[in-house]
Design an enzyme around this catalytic site. Structure first.
Site, short mmCIF file in Angstrom:
data_model
loop_
_atom_site.label_atom_id
_atom_site.label_comp_id
_atom_site.label_asym_id
_atom_site.label_seq_id
_atom_site.Cartn_x
_atom_site.Cartn_y
_atom_site.Cartn_z
N ASP A 233 -120.87 -28.28 -39.53
CA ASP A 233 -120.36 -27.18 -40.34
C ASP A 233 -119.68 -26.15 -39.44
O ASP A 233 -120.22 -25.78 -38.39
CB ASP A 233 -121.54 -26.53 -41.08
CG ASP A 233 -121.07 -25.55 -42.14
OD1 ASP A 233 -121.03 -25.93 -43.33
OD2 ASP A 233 -120.72 -24.39 -41.77
N ASN A 241 -111.21 -17.18 -42.72
CA ASN A 241 -110.39 -17.04 -43.93
C ASN A 241 -110.05 -15.58 -44.20
O ASN A 241 -108.91 -15.21 -44.47
CB ASN A 241 -111.15 -17.59 -45.14
CG ASN A 241 -110.82 -19.04 -45.42
OD1 ASN A 241 -109.83 -19.54 -44.93
ND2 ASN A 241 -111.65 -19.69 -46.21
N HIS A 246 -106.19 -17.68 -45.78
CA HIS A 246 -106.63 -19.01 -46.23
C HIS A 246 -105.85 -20.13 -45.54
O HIS A 246 -106.43 -21.17 -45.18
CB HIS A 246 -106.47 -19.08 -47.75
CG HIS A 246 -107.28 -20.16 -48.38
ND1 HIS A 246 -106.80 -21.43 -48.55
CD2 HIS A 246 -108.55 -20.15 -48.87
CE1 HIS A 246 -107.73 -22.16 -49.13
NE2 HIS A 246 -108.81 -21.41 -49.34
N ASP A 250 -107.15 -23.28 -43.40
CA ASP A 250 -106.77 -24.70 -43.59
C ASP A 250 -106.40 -25.35 -42.26
O ASP A 250 -106.78 -26.48 -41.97
CB ASP A 250 -105.57 -24.80 -44.54
CG ASP A 250 -105.98 -24.64 -46.00
OD1 ASP A 250 -107.20 -24.54 -46.26
OD2 ASP A 250 -105.09 -24.61 -46.87
N GLU A 276 -116.12 -26.56 -45.60
CA GLU A 276 -115.96 -26.59 -44.13
C GLU A 276 -117.01 -27.48 -43.49
O GLU A 276 -117.39 -27.30 -42.34
CB GLU A 276 -115.99 -25.15 -43.58
CG GLU A 276 -117.34 -24.51 -43.38
CD GLU A 276 -118.10 -24.16 -44.66
OE1 GLU A 276 -117.75 -24.68 -45.73
OE2 GLU A 276 -119.07 -23.40 -44.56
N1 LIG Z 1 -109.13 -22.22 -46.06
C1 LIG Z 1 -110.03 -22.93 -46.71
N2 LIG Z 1 -111.25 -22.39 -47.00
C2 LIG Z 1 -112.15 -23.15 -47.63
C3 LIG Z 1 -111.89 -24.46 -48.02
N3 LIG Z 1 -113.00 -24.94 -48.63
C4 LIG Z 1 -113.92 -23.97 -48.60
N4 LIG Z 1 -113.42 -22.86 -48.00
C5 LIG Z 1 -114.06 -21.57 -47.73
O1 LIG Z 1 -115.07 -21.76 -46.76
C6 LIG Z 1 -115.92 -20.65 -46.84
C7 LIG Z 1 -117.33 -21.09 -46.55
O2 LIG Z 1 -118.11 -19.95 -46.41
P1 LIG Z 1 -119.67 -19.97 -46.27
O3 LIG Z 1 -120.23 -21.11 -47.06
O4 LIG Z 1 -120.15 -18.60 -46.62
O5 LIG Z 1 -119.94 -20.31 -44.82
P2 LIG Z 1 -119.48 -19.65 -43.43
O6 LIG Z 1 -118.65 -18.42 -43.61
O7 LIG Z 1 -118.84 -20.75 -42.66
O8 LIG Z 1 -120.84 -19.24 -42.80
P3 LIG Z 1 -121.89 -20.17 -42.09
O9 LIG Z 1 -121.74 -21.57 -42.61
O10 LIG Z 1 -123.20 -19.58 -42.45
O11 LIG Z 1 -121.60 -20.08 -40.63
C8 LIG Z 1 -115.75 -20.05 -48.23
O12 LIG Z 1 -115.14 -18.78 -48.11
C9 LIG Z 1 -114.80 -21.00 -48.91
O13 LIG Z 1 -113.90 -20.35 -49.76
C10 LIG Z 1 -110.61 -24.99 -47.73
O14 LIG Z 1 -110.27 -26.14 -48.06
N5 LIG Z 1 -109.73 -24.21 -47.10
#
Ligand SMILES: Nc1nc2c(ncn2[C@@H]2O[C@H](COP(=O)(O)OP(=O)(O)OP(=O)(O)O)[C@@H](O)[C@H]2O)c(=O)[nH]1
Length: 354
Positions: A233, A241, A246, A250, A276
């Site tokens: 992860d 982001n 965004h 990506d 992610e």
């Molecule tokens: N740019 C982009 N963002 C994505 C995609 N899929 C998911 N996300 C974003 O990934 C983010 C995941 O955030 P969290 O689950 O809070 O996790 P994190 O910020 O990585 O925090 P930790 O996992 O605790 O380190 C969210 O803001 C989603 O909107 C994608 O395909 N593209």
């Protein structure tokens, strides 16, 4: 996703329908052919035409055997070949003997058409070429010793012309049918590919893993014998982001995916598990070896030079590692890797827990 799934189901059903149609045709025509062979065979025997009668009765038995063969072995191509061969033999006998009052050639038209329709274009073309060639030889070779009856020159010419037209028609229909089937198969392949590939990273997706590597909650194939599963992860991805946009997020996902793919072995399996998060399966490794591999991945991402719009971007990953035993439930292994990933996050991220 739902739309693409139903399109895949639709194309798969179309292909299956084509196969069912072919089985139905073979069954129906073989049954009709067998009954007709017995009826005409018996009447030929009673009428004193011993050779024709015997050939027809034998053809009836071969037809019945073919029906049983298709029902038991379900080998459509072989059954179609037997049927095609039988029909061509029957037609040949009818042409040589002339049948009842020289009306045998009339039966050749429907018979040969069926032989063509139940086989594919290539075999159809072969039957058409061979049979037409044989008819030309039979009808136009002077005093042909094979011929047991007389056909007038006019009847022979019209027969060959009519047969050529029918064969040409059958071949055209068969060719266009095969082309449409080819298209359906191609569309089915493309849809399946699209539905099992992640569009952003070009990695396999979760569906691919469940379609190809997990069945009834058990790991399949190379992983069936054991190995390890990593859940990877990206840390603080939301921050990337939020801070860089965004699109930048990506790009980070694409770069991380590329590094992971480059770092794994050919036999390893990688997929974007969602958001992610990535899933990596390492067949035939011990848990401690899997830890070393996960640690190497973590270091590789930490050291990677990632720049977005000229701005350096530091990316780290956390990894949960779980052992895959030979009889382990897939969902339990994934759950364990997820719990360890959660612990890695709790321990401050940018680490591997196993
Ligand atoms: N740019 C982009 N963002 C994505 C995609 N899929 C998911 N996300 C974003 O990934 C983010 C995941 O955030 P969290 O689950 O809070 O996790 P994190 O910020 O990585 O925090 P930790 O996992 O605790 O380190 C969210 O803001 C989603 O909107 C994608 O395909 N593209």
């Amino acid at each position: 996703m739902k739309e693409s799934l139903s399109a895949i189901d639709g194309s798969a059903r179309l292909l299956n329908l084509e196969k069912q149609k072919r089985i139905f045709l073979i069954n129906a025509f073989t049954a009709i052919g067998a009954v007709a062979s017995f009826v005409f065979g018996s009447s030929s025997l009673f009428g004193g035409m011993l050779v024709l009668g015997t050939v027809l009765i034998c053809a009836g038995f071969v037809g019945c055997a073919n029906l049983v063969f298709l029902a038991v072995r379900k080998n459509v191509a072989a059954a179609a070949n037997v049927m095609g061969g039988l029909i061509i033999t029957l037609s040949t006998a009818l042409m040589i003997g002339g049948g009842y009052q020289n009306t045998g050639p009339y039966w050749v038209f429907p018979l040969v058409s069926v032989a063509m329709f139940v086989n594919n274009f290539r075999i159809g073309l072969l039957y058409a070429g061979l049979f037409l060639g044989f008819c030309l030889y039979l009808l136009f070779y002077p005093d042909n010793p094979l011929l047991l009856t007389d056909y007038s020159n006019a009847a022979s010419i019209r027969f060959v012309a009519a047969l050529s037209s029918i064969l040409l028609l059958c071949l055209s229909v068969q060719y266009s049918q095969e082309q449409s089937q080819k298209q359906i198969r191609m569309i089915h392949q493309q849809l399946t590919q699209a539905a099992t590939t992640d569009a952003l990273t070009s990695l396999h997706n979760r569906r691919y893993i469940y379609d190809h590597h997990i069945d009834k909650d058990r790991f399949l194939g190379s992983i069936g014998g054991g190995g390890a599963l990593l859940l990877v992860d990206v840390d603080h991805f939301k921050r990337i982001n939020d801070d860089m946009g965004h699109d930048a997020g990506d790009i980070v996902l694409q770069v991380v995916a590329r590094h992971l793919r480059e770092a794994i072995r050919d036999e390893d399996i990688i997929a974007r598990w969602g958001g992610e998060e990535f899933l990596v399966i390492l067949p035939n490794v011990t848990l401690s070896k899997a830890y070393q591999r996960a640690e190497a991945l973590r270091q590789r991402i930490e050291m990677a030079d990632i720049t977005i719009d000229g701005q350096p971007c530091r990316v780290t990953i956390s990894v949960g590692v779980a052992d895959i035993g030979a009889d382990d439930n897939a969902s339990n292994v994934i759950k364990l890797a997820d719990e360890r990933l959660y612990r890695a996050k709790k321990q401050g991220r940018n680490c591997v827990v196993y």
